[in-house]
Design an enzyme around this catalytic site. Structure first.
Site, PDB file in Angstrom:
ATOM      1  N   LYS A   1     -61.888 -39.601  12.429  1.00  0.00           N
ATOM      2  CA  LYS A   1     -62.417 -40.957  12.627  1.00  0.00           C
ATOM      3  C   LYS A   1     -62.452 -41.763  11.331  1.00  0.00           C
ATOM      4  O   LYS A   1     -62.318 -42.979  11.357  1.00  0.00           O
ATOM      5  CB  LYS A   1     -63.819 -40.888  13.231  1.00  0.00           C
ATOM      6  CG  LYS A   1     -63.780 -40.445  14.678  1.00  0.00           C
ATOM      7  CD  LYS A   1     -65.140 -40.375  15.301  1.00  0.00           C
ATOM      8  CE  LYS A   1     -65.006 -39.861  16.721  1.00  0.00           C
ATOM      9  NZ  LYS A   1     -66.259 -39.702  17.414  1.00  0.00           N
TER      10      LYS A   1
ATOM     11  N   ASP B   1     -68.432 -45.669  19.584  1.00  0.00           N
ATOM     12  CA  ASP B   1     -69.520 -44.677  19.546  1.00  0.00           C
ATOM     13  C   ASP B   1     -70.870 -45.369  19.346  1.00  0.00           C
ATOM     14  O   ASP B   1     -71.891 -44.897  19.842  1.00  0.00           O
ATOM     15  CB  ASP B   1     -69.303 -43.670  18.405  1.00  0.00           C
ATOM     16  CG  ASP B   1     -68.220 -42.651  18.730  1.00  0.00           C
ATOM     17  OD1 ASP B   1     -67.944 -42.427  19.917  1.00  0.00           O
ATOM     18  OD2 ASP B   1     -67.639 -42.091  17.769  1.00  0.00           O
TER      19      ASP B   1
END
Ligand code: NAP
Length: 294
Positions: free
Chosen positions: A78, A114
């Site tokens: 990420k 997220d």
């Protein structure tokens, strides 16, 4: 790059959406997104790719060359994927971590879903979170997303705990300076965790500890958790991790990584298709797919 062969291949009319990470065997994102695409009769197909670190750049460029609509990024890329993208927006720009990429007119735009994933999972506890002190286990991409979500939900102070203390320190400094929230950091050891965890109003596990196939581990036991506190595990496989079992027995409010998984997937779906995601269909697909592992 290797294709997760549990999935059937797309027919060539369909638009490609992907996932890159390592490992991806535990992921149910293809089940969740393909269920949503099928439910709405959309011409998209989602495939999970297991990518080695030295192939990350080629994988990202390859997805663009294949004219994919976009892709998700999971553990451990990420933060590493950022340097291959054209632009970061919204929360991804703030925390320099990306879990969703949209490819538009040949440009790769990085988002972080997220953060809204954590916020939506914690909305039922919004009033309890305002002004509360938070403990985050881990100092990677998930920990950054959790911290930004908690700051937006009005938490008072965030303590980061990592087995690599310098990473926890870096995250604590970053949030103190950029987000103007009070923070501190600690190195992870069983003794300090058992001593310090109890006073916190919310604890979030943002490490893979407890994840299938190593599902019998937990960084905390029930005696370290306060009754009436909130415990969230970002791990969603299994749905009830050992940490959540222990938290339930301690009398805490438990939030499963499954909720976050579905909400972050719903936000990615919205970015790729500009349509309203069928959240219940996606949740059912996730639960059914997770049944494969038990
Ligand atoms: P990441 O960026 O790789 O960070 C992982 C963190 O966990 C790092 O701080 C790492 O420490 C720590 N860690 C790894 N193994 C550990 C161990 N055995 N003991 C203690 N600490 C350990 O990964 P991430 O993207 O933040 O993901 C973390 C977890 O959250 C994964 O299980 C992921 O599947 C889950 N997640 C779930 C969702 C969801 O939608 N439910 C979304 C995001 C993430 P070092 O830096 O020292 O290695």
């Amino acid at each position: 790059m290797s294709l997760n062969m549990t999935q059937k291949g797309p027919d060539n009319k369909k638009k490609l959406v992907g996932l890159i990470g390592r490992p991806v065997k535990h992921s149910v994102s293809s089940d969740v997104h393909n269920a949503a695409f099928n439910y709405l009769n959309l011409e998209y197909f989602y495939i999970a790719f297991e990518v080695k670190e030295d192939a990350l750049r080629s994988a990202v460029i390859g997805l663009k060359a294949l004219e994919a609509t976009g892709f998700n990024v999971t553990i451990p890329y990420k933060q590493k994927v950022v340097k291959f993208l054209d632009k970061l927006v919204d929360d991804a720009r703030t925390i320099k971590a990306v879990n969703t990429v949209v490819i538009k007119k040949g440009k790769m735009i990085g988002y972080n879903t997220d953060v809204p994933g954590v916020i939506n999972a914690l909305i039922p506890y919004k009033d309890m979170l305002s002004g509360c002190d938070a403990l985050i286990l881990g100092a990677g991409g998930g920990a950054s997303a959790a911290a930004l979500a908690l700051a937006k939900l009005g938490c008072n102070r965030i303590t980061f705990v990592s087995r690599t203390p310098s990473k926890a320190r870096r995250l604590a400094d970053f949030f103190k300076q950029r987000i103007k929230i009070s923070t501190d950091s600690l190195g992870l050891s069983a003794s300090n965790l058992s001593n310090i965890a109890k006073p916190y109003g919310i604890i979030i596990n943002a490490t893979p500890v407890g994840m299938w196939p190593n599902s019998d581990s937990s960084l905390l036991r029930r005696e370290h958790i306060r009754s009436g506190s909130i415990v969230m595990d970002m791990v969603y496989n299994p749905i009830e991790t050992v940490l959540l079992k222990e938290a339930r027995l301690a009398g805490a409010f438990c939030v499963s990584g499954l909720d976050m998984l579905v909400f972050q997937a719903a936000e990615s779906f919205r970015l790729w298709t500009s349509l309203e995601p069928p959240i219940e269909v996606m949740k059912r697909a996730a639960i059914e797919a997770l049944g494969r592992f038990s």
